[in-house]
Design an enzyme around this catalytic site. Structure first.
Site, PDB file in Angstrom:
ATOM      1  CE  LYS A 288      -4.390   1.335   1.952  1.00 58.78           C
ATOM      2  NZ  LYS A 288      -5.540   0.896   2.730  1.00 58.78           N
ATOM      3  CD  GLU A 377     -19.455  -2.864   7.679  1.00 55.90           C
ATOM      4  OE1 GLU A 377     -19.558  -3.934   7.033  1.00 55.90           O
ATOM      5  OE2 GLU A 377     -18.542  -2.038   7.454  1.00 55.90           O
ATOM      6  NE  ARG A 405     -22.647  -4.411   2.497  1.00 57.47           N
ATOM      7  CZ  ARG A 405     -21.428  -4.526   1.987  1.00 57.47           C
ATOM      8  NH1 ARG A 405     -20.447  -4.988   2.732  1.00 57.47           N
ATOM      9  NH2 ARG A 405     -21.196  -4.199   0.743  1.00 57.47           N
TER      10      ARG A 405
HETATM   11  C1  LIG Z   1     -18.968  -2.122   3.982  1.00 54.74           C
HETATM   12  C2  LIG Z   1     -17.770  -1.225   4.162  1.00 54.74           C
HETATM   13  N1  LIG Z   1     -17.241  -1.063   5.383  1.00 54.74           N
HETATM   14  C3  LIG Z   1     -16.189  -0.236   5.564  1.00 54.74           C
HETATM   15  C4  LIG Z   1     -15.635   0.432   4.515  1.00 54.74           C
HETATM   16  C5  LIG Z   1     -14.513   1.442   4.735  1.00 54.74           C
HETATM   17  N2  LIG Z   1     -13.284   1.006   4.047  1.00 54.74           N
HETATM   18  C6  LIG Z   1     -12.906   1.552   2.880  1.00 54.74           C
HETATM   19  S1  LIG Z   1     -11.500   0.903   2.313  1.00 54.74           S
HETATM   20  C7  LIG Z   1     -11.364  -0.099   3.622  1.00 54.74           C
HETATM   21  C8  LIG Z   1     -10.196  -1.020   3.739  1.00 54.74           C
HETATM   22  C9  LIG Z   1     -10.162  -1.985   2.618  1.00 54.74           C
HETATM   23  O1  LIG Z   1      -9.074  -2.834   2.788  1.00 54.74           O
HETATM   24  P1  LIG Z   1      -8.546  -3.689   1.586  1.00 54.74           P
HETATM   25  O2  LIG Z   1      -9.673  -4.360   0.903  1.00 54.74           O
HETATM   26  O3  LIG Z   1      -7.473  -4.557   2.113  1.00 54.74           O
HETATM   27  O4  LIG Z   1      -7.996  -2.626   0.571  1.00 54.74           O
HETATM   28  P2  LIG Z   1      -6.710  -1.672   0.719  1.00 54.74           P
HETATM   29  O5  LIG Z   1      -7.232  -0.334   1.126  1.00 54.74           O
HETATM   30  O6  LIG Z   1      -5.782  -2.251   1.719  1.00 54.74           O
HETATM   31  O7  LIG Z   1      -6.114  -1.664  -0.640  1.00 54.74           O
HETATM   32  C10 LIG Z   1     -12.409   0.083   4.524  1.00 54.74           C
HETATM   33  C11 LIG Z   1     -12.570  -0.612   5.803  1.00 54.74           C
HETATM   34  C12 LIG Z   1     -16.236   0.245   3.249  1.00 54.74           C
HETATM   35  N3  LIG Z   1     -15.798   0.891   2.171  1.00 54.74           N
HETATM   36  N4  LIG Z   1     -17.283  -0.593   3.105  1.00 54.74           N
END
Ligand SMILES: Cc1ncc(C[n+]2csc(CCOP(=O)(O)OP(=O)(O)O)c2C)c(N)n1
Length: 641
Positions: A288, A377, A405
């Site tokens: 990242k 969630e 959700r």
């Molecule tokens: C249902 C939901 N919960 C929380 C989020 C907030 N959120 C956005 S990106 C993220 C992290 C995603 O992690 P990953 O899939 O590993 O992607 P990365 O950012 O590490 O590339 C979160 C928790 C979201 N977008 N959707």
């Protein structure tokens, strides 16, 4: 765009033009895409780290797959800036997340290359599977579908539901697991440990690569040989991993892990995978923030850092001589810790948002009492219900938009059993530049129809503190508290606690000509509008509901007896919101009044600054002021504008 700086990128107006480049040029192109992302995000803000980490993967996918005929389905979509740049939006990327500009997430109405609209996580496998099966039913057997999902998003239950279903179909779905070992905060849970285990097992990977190479050459000898090799591959995997491969157990062919920053190698792997039928998963390891040292080191901060200096990494803060009020989330985080120090029953639950909720403040002091459950969630709510059964007081923090959700869990697991769970809904109302997928527009409407549910919305920071205090002071049953993104305007918010009587609102002014009834932080706009009206000698009642449920019926009777011109103001959907609750009250009690509801209209509102969007919806101070004139002095409306 400078020709020198973007020598390759300026030639790429579409994936078709990308395909004209040599494989070796892809390395330079990737550098240029990364540079453009850094240039624009440092000036405009936005999601940085994930998009930097997926540049090579994006280039390779568009190089190998025939988009838009083939579908690339991004999960969350915050990593898709490179995709936007390569699919005809390079020159408008400057407008990313700006009012009337392009969206920060893939959006079907914006581009044919955006195969599926996103913003919430863990949807890509289900949507991709639907497309894969759909294209088969429509006899488009040459269409490929790729779902790109991060390791964090893979922790969402929906992703597992999709994998489980996909594994029982023979459809041609490729899942690319983009594993950077972090969500916004460090990844948590057993899946994370499992992925780390595969990614770091050297023996497994060496053998895996040998098998992979062998598989490539044997492939040319025909289907019989492929089956034989495949059996060897499986037995090696089973023998070497502590457990059999999770994805293989779900009938996926598992490939990888591969280096997600080696763009040339990625194109080779993807090309090979194109010919392999059935559900398959490619495990890609990325970093990242790749390519920007400070973003690689401070991955949580540079997930979405705001504006920053791209050379030093310094994040720009609002310049001010006065002490700045903290964000609402910081008021929440600080207050929760204060309360938890006194009340040993308090525990905190967050679905993958410790820093986005400020629950990391409590986590730092009492890690054993805060639970980051992953992007889950539904689980967060039912897990909280279980904790409440044991006599604890869970504060379950979920952004309003993500609580959508967990609706059944709120009704079936919490409210029906009248469990003492405090549901803290952050980012309630219009959130600004994240746009339609993230506005917390619906929670008042979806919470107020649930029996047993207390629906509270503090107007400012002090009220928020007192509401949090009130929620844990006794056993109320389910207690939801909504509060907005950003800061209020009260720098001296840290006052002694005082309990708020549940279901009691407060009169902020009592006038004669018109009543403004507000709930939550939208009351700030109402207060401003009242001042403007009083400067015009219009006498205004301003009532802050504080609770949408139970409502302060005594106060409402008083208002409806006195006023026949009423405006309701809320930062939430008008349909079924607080104003609708008052229309019901009015009808139930045979009051006759002209009641106008201001809030978020019955349509999806795009992105922009919060101010721009509130103005567009018409519940800013000016909008309320004009509405008041329409009700009380329609003939002088032209003077009011
Ligand atoms: C249902 C939901 N919960 C929380 C989020 C907030 N959120 C956005 S990106 C993220 C992290 C995603 O992690 P990953 O899939 O590993 O992607 P990365 O950012 O590490 O590339 C979160 C928790 C979201 N977008 N959707």
């Amino acid at each position: 765009m400078s020709e020198e700086k973007f020598r390759f990128l300026q030639k790429v107006n579409s994936p078709a033009e990308l395909k004209k480049l040599n494989e070796d040029d892809l390395v330079h192109l990737s550098d240029e895409v990364r540079r453009l992302i850094i240039d624009v995000v440092s000036k405009n803000s936005g999601h940085l780290g994930a998009s930097l980490g997926s540049v090579e993967l994006t280039v390779a996918l568009h190089y190998i797959f025939n988009t838009p005929h083939d579908k690339i389905v991004w999960d969350v979509g915050h990593q898709a800036y490179g995709h936007k740049i390569l699919t005809g939006r390079r020159d408008v990327f400057e407008t990313n997340r700006k009012y009337k500009g392009i969206s920060g997430f893939p959006k079907m109405s914006e581009s044919v290359y955006d195969a599926f609209g996103v913003g919430h996580s863990s949807t890509s496998i289900s949507a991709g599977l639907g497309m894969a099966i759909g294209s088969h039913l429509k006899n488009r057997s040459d269409q490929q579908v790729v779902a790109v999902i991060g390791d964090g998003s893979m922790t969402g239950g929906l992703a597992f539901e999709g994998l489980n279903n996909a594994g029982s179909h023979k459809s041609n779905l490729l899942v690319v697991l983009n594993d950077n070992n972090i969500a916004i905060d460090p990844s948590v849970g057993a899946l994370n440990e499992y992925l780390l285990d595969i990614a770091t097992s050297k023996t497994y990977n060496r053998l895996k690569n040998d098998v992979w190479n062998m598989l490539g050459s044997i492939d040319k000898l025909g289907p019989g040989a492929r089956k034989y090799i495949s059996a060897i591959e499986n037995s090696i995997k089973t023998a070497l991993l502590k457990h059999s491969n999770l994805f293989e157990s779900l009938n996926f062919r598992y490939f990888g892990p591969v280096d997600g920053h080696d763009v040339v190698y990625l194109t080779k792997v993807l090309k090979d995978l194109k010919d392999i039928q059935g559900p398959k998963l490619l495990h890609v390891i990325t970093k990242k923030g790749k390519g920007l040292s400070f973003a690689e080191v401070n991955q949580t901060i540079f997930h979405a850092p705001g504006k920053f200096d791209k050379i030093t990494g310094k994040i720009f803060k609002v310049k001010s001589d006065k002490p700045q009020p903290p964000k609402y989330q910081e008021v929440f985080g600080t207050t929760l810790l204060e309360l938890a120090r006194k009340n040993k029953n308090i525990v905190g639950i967050t679905p993958a948002m410790p820093s986005g909720s400020s629950m990391n403040i409590m986590m730092a002091e009492m890690p054993e009492r805060v639970f980051d459950v992953g992007i889950a969630e539904q689980h967060a709510v039912t897990f909280s219900a279980g904790l409440a059964v044991e006599g604890l007081t869970p504060f379950c923090h979920i952004y309003s938009t993500f609580m959508q959700r967990a609706y059944d869990q709120v009704i079936h697991d919490v409210a029906l059993q009248k469990l003492n769970v405090v549901l803290c809904l952050d980012r309630a109302g219009l959130v600004g530049d994240d746009g339609a997928t993230h506005h917390g527009a619906y929670d008042i409407a979806y919470m107020r129809n649930i029996p047993n549910m207390i629906v509270a919305a503090p107007m400012d920071e002090v009220e928020l503190r007192n509401m949090l205090y009130t929620a844990q002071a006794k056993a109320h049953g389910p207690f939801s508290i909504r509060y907005p993104r950003g800061s209020g305007n009260n720098p001296s918010w840290q006052k002694a606690f005082s309990e708020i009587p549940v279901g009691k609102g407060r009169f902020l002014a009592e006038g004669e000509d018109i009543a403004l009834i507000s709930v939550g932080s939208a009351g700030q706009y109402a207060a401003e509008a009242r001042q403007m009206l009083e400067e015009d000698n219009i006498s205004v009642t301003h009532f802050d509901m504080r609770f949408v449920k139970p409502m302060d019926e005594k106060a409402l009777h008083k208002i409806f007896r006195k006023h026949d011109k009423i405006i309701t103001i809320e930062d939430g959907t008008i349909s079924g919101g607080m104003g609708s609750a008052l229309l019901e009250f009015m009808a139930d009690h045979d009051y006759d009044a002209r009641l106008k509801r201001l809030g978020i209209p019955d349509r999806f509102v795009d992105h922009g600054t919060v101010d721009e969007l509130v103005r567009e919806c018409g519940f800013d101070a000016e909008g309320i002021y004009k509405q008041a004139y329409r009700l009380i002095k329609p003939n002088v409306l032209s003077n009011a504008g």
